[in-house]
Design a protein around this motif. Sequence first.
Motif, mmCIF file in Angstrom:
data_model
loop_
_atom_site.group_PDB
_atom_site.id
_atom_site.type_symbol
_atom_site.label_atom_id
_atom_site.label_comp_id
_atom_site.label_asym_id
_atom_site.label_seq_id
_atom_site.Cartn_x
_atom_site.Cartn_y
_atom_site.Cartn_z
ATOM 1 N N SER A 205 81.929 67.217 20.605
ATOM 2 C CA SER A 205 81.711 67.661 21.996
ATOM 3 C C SER A 205 81.632 69.180 22.122
ATOM 4 C CB SER A 205 82.831 67.128 22.878
ATOM 5 O OG SER A 205 84.012 67.866 22.653
ATOM 6 N N THR A 206 81.462 69.901 20.984
ATOM 7 C CA THR A 206 81.476 71.364 21.044
ATOM 8 C C THR A 206 80.523 71.899 22.116
ATOM 9 O OG1 THR A 206 81.959 71.397 18.697
ATOM 10 C CG2 THR A 206 81.253 73.478 19.669
ATOM 11 N N SER A 207 79.304 71.354 22.143
ATOM 12 C CA SER A 207 78.373 71.872 23.148
ATOM 13 C C SER A 207 77.982 70.812 24.176
ATOM 14 C CB SER A 207 77.124 72.453 22.465
ATOM 15 O OG SER A 207 76.652 71.538 21.512
ATOM 16 N N MET A 208 78.885 69.861 24.390
ATOM 17 C CA MET A 208 78.636 68.843 25.432
ATOM 18 C C MET A 208 79.648 69.022 26.548
ATOM 19 S SD MET A 208 78.325 65.375 23.209
ATOM 20 C CE MET A 208 77.830 64.162 24.425
ATOM 21 N N ASP A 209 79.247 68.739 27.787
ATOM 22 C CA ASP A 209 80.278 68.788 28.822
ATOM 23 C C ASP A 209 80.939 67.417 28.932
ATOM 24 O OD1 ASP A 209 78.605 67.268 30.344
ATOM 25 O OD2 ASP A 209 78.052 68.870 31.728
ATOM 26 N N ALA A 210 82.099 67.394 29.609
ATOM 27 C CA ALA A 210 82.910 66.170 29.652
ATOM 28 C C ALA A 210 82.116 65.004 30.253
ATOM 29 C CB ALA A 210 84.176 66.426 30.457
ATOM 30 N N ALA A 211 81.314 65.292 31.284
ATOM 31 C CA ALA A 211 80.574 64.209 31.951
ATOM 32 C C ALA A 211 79.640 63.493 30.972
ATOM 33 C CB ALA A 211 79.792 64.781 33.131
ATOM 34 N N ALA A 212 79.015 64.265 30.093
ATOM 35 C CA ALA A 212 78.082 63.675 29.130
ATOM 36 C C ALA A 212 78.832 62.796 28.127
ATOM 37 C CB ALA A 212 77.324 64.786 28.406
ATOM 38 N N VAL A 213 80.012 63.252 27.714
ATOM 39 C CA VAL A 213 80.799 62.459 26.756
ATOM 40 C C VAL A 213 81.278 61.163 27.435
ATOM 41 C CG1 VAL A 213 82.768 62.446 25.181
ATOM 42 C CG2 VAL A 213 81.552 64.577 25.583
ATOM 43 N N ILE A 214 81.721 61.288 28.686
ATOM 44 C CA ILE A 214 82.192 60.097 29.420
ATOM 45 C C ILE A 214 81.053 59.077 29.512
ATOM 46 C CG2 ILE A 214 82.936 59.251 31.704
ATOM 47 C CD1 ILE A 214 84.472 61.978 31.982
ATOM 48 N N GLU A 215 79.861 59.565 29.835
ATOM 49 C CA GLU A 215 78.682 58.701 29.959
ATOM 50 C C GLU A 215 78.439 57.934 28.657
ATOM 51 O OE1 GLU A 215 76.965 57.044 32.362
ATOM 52 O OE2 GLU A 215 78.189 58.614 33.277
ATOM 53 N N LEU A 216 78.551 58.650 27.562
ATOM 54 C CA LEU A 216 78.328 58.062 26.234
ATOM 55 C C LEU A 216 79.339 56.936 25.956
ATOM 56 C CD1 LEU A 216 76.244 59.319 24.192
ATOM 57 C CD2 LEU A 216 78.210 60.165 22.926
ATOM 58 N N VAL A 217 80.594 57.210 26.303
ATOM 59 C CA VAL A 217 81.658 56.219 26.074
ATOM 60 C C VAL A 217 81.398 54.973 26.934
ATOM 61 C CG1 VAL A 217 84.143 55.764 26.399
ATOM 62 C CG2 VAL A 217 83.393 57.926 25.381
ATOM 63 N N ILE A 218 81.103 55.195 28.213
ATOM 64 C CA ILE A 218 80.870 54.072 29.147
ATOM 65 C C ILE A 218 79.715 53.207 28.653
ATOM 66 C CG2 ILE A 218 80.155 53.474 31.520
ATOM 67 C CD1 ILE A 218 82.730 54.870 31.670
ATOM 68 N N LYS A 219 78.633 53.876 28.246
ATOM 69 C CA LYS A 219 77.437 53.165 27.803
ATOM 70 C C LYS A 219 77.769 52.262 26.617
ATOM 71 C CE LYS A 219 72.702 54.638 27.291
ATOM 72 N NZ LYS A 219 71.902 55.784 26.935
ATOM 73 N N GLN A 220 78.487 52.845 25.690
ATOM 74 C CA GLN A 220 78.855 52.119 24.466
ATOM 75 C C GLN A 220 79.766 50.930 24.789
ATOM 76 O OE1 GLN A 220 77.860 53.695 21.591
ATOM 77 N NE2 GLN A 220 79.011 52.716 19.951
ATOM 78 N N VAL A 221 80.759 51.148 25.664
ATOM 79 C CA VAL A 221 81.718 50.072 25.973
ATOM 80 C C VAL A 221 81.021 48.956 26.745
ATOM 81 C CG1 VAL A 221 83.819 49.489 27.272
ATOM 82 C CG2 VAL A 221 83.730 51.589 25.917
ATOM 83 N N THR A 222 80.226 49.322 27.747
ATOM 84 C CA THR A 222 79.619 48.277 28.581
ATOM 85 C C THR A 222 78.530 47.532 27.807
ATOM 86 O OG1 THR A 222 78.264 49.990 29.588
ATOM 87 C CG2 THR A 222 80.142 49.247 30.846
ATOM 88 N N SER A 223 77.831 48.213 26.909
ATOM 89 C CA SER A 223 76.770 47.512 26.178
ATOM 90 C C SER A 223 77.365 46.575 25.129
ATOM 91 C CB SER A 223 75.800 48.493 25.538
ATOM 92 O OG SER A 223 76.467 49.172 24.504
ATOM 93 N N ALA A 224 78.623 46.828 24.738
ATOM 94 C CA ALA A 224 79.239 45.960 23.720
ATOM 95 C C ALA A 224 79.890 44.738 24.349
ATOM 96 C CB ALA A 224 80.301 46.752 22.946
ATOM 97 N N GLN A 225 79.984 44.719 25.696
ATOM 98 C CA GLN A 225 80.654 43.582 26.337
ATOM 99 C C GLN A 225 79.704 42.392 26.450
ATOM 100 O OE1 GLN A 225 82.886 44.393 29.882
ATOM 101 N NE2 GLN A 225 83.623 46.299 29.022
ATOM 102 N N PRO A 226 80.246 41.168 26.239
ATOM 103 C CA PRO A 226 79.374 40.005 26.275
ATOM 104 C C PRO A 226 78.807 39.759 27.663
ATOM 105 C CG PRO A 226 81.678 39.333 25.970
ATOM 106 C CD PRO A 226 81.640 40.827 25.951
#
Length: 226
Positions: A205-226
């Motif tokens: 996250s050196t050159s990412m803002d928190a919102a972008a990292v949060i988005e990435l996490v959400i995307k990954q978690v929701t796409s992995a849900q059945p």
Amino acid sequence: MSNKPVICVAIDGPAASGKSTVARGAAKKLNFNYVDSGSFYRGLTWKCLRDGIEISNHEAVLALLATAQWDLSLCDGQVVYSIDGDQPGEQLKSKPVQERVSEIAAIPEVRAFIVEKLRETAMFGSLVMEGRDIGTVVFPDTPHKFYLDADPEERARRRFKELEKSGAYDDAQQVLTSLQKRDQKDSTRKTAPLQIALGAKVIDSTSMDAAAVIELVIKQVTSAQP
Ligand code: CDP
């Protein structure tokens, strides 16, 4: 009681890598609870310092652990605790706690005790938990694992900004030295050292803002849900 399965999202990484902001933000968006595992290790450190227990005396630390009463509760979407009725709050960020916490966290019996407490927090429902060993030890079976990192200078800059008002550190350089000492202890200890969990998604996250990292996490978690 709902029959919905409890989902645990694990976010690990070194000091000041942005875990708190990201874990808190992701928990809010997912409507999950937020758990700051570091606050448990900090809480025990605070309690020892306050009660005059010498931290290098592991027997004394363990004696305190054996008698202290921990109570978990949910407050505004965050799982919090009290020790013998006290909630240490802002004191957890104080310099004395900051400087000694990794020493306490390296004691195997302390880790075993706190890992159990952290697992208990799932009784409140799905959660996002941040720490050092969440994907490797606390919830090793979760498919939702992240490892957050950033350059040490950037991490020190972020932490100094956070602590500037408290006056605990003179400049980012002092913070960098303290973070590096803690990272070294956390990565080299025998029990549950900080490492990238198998299957974790690594985010720099050196050159990412928190919102972008949060988005990435959400995307990954929701796409992995059945
Ligand atoms: O916010 P920051 O990353 O600086 O620290 P923290 O998450 O509050 O953790 C404080 C200290 O607790 C770490 O430096 C580790 O020594 C210890 N810790 C740990 O060993 N395992 C965890 N799951 C969380 C924290």
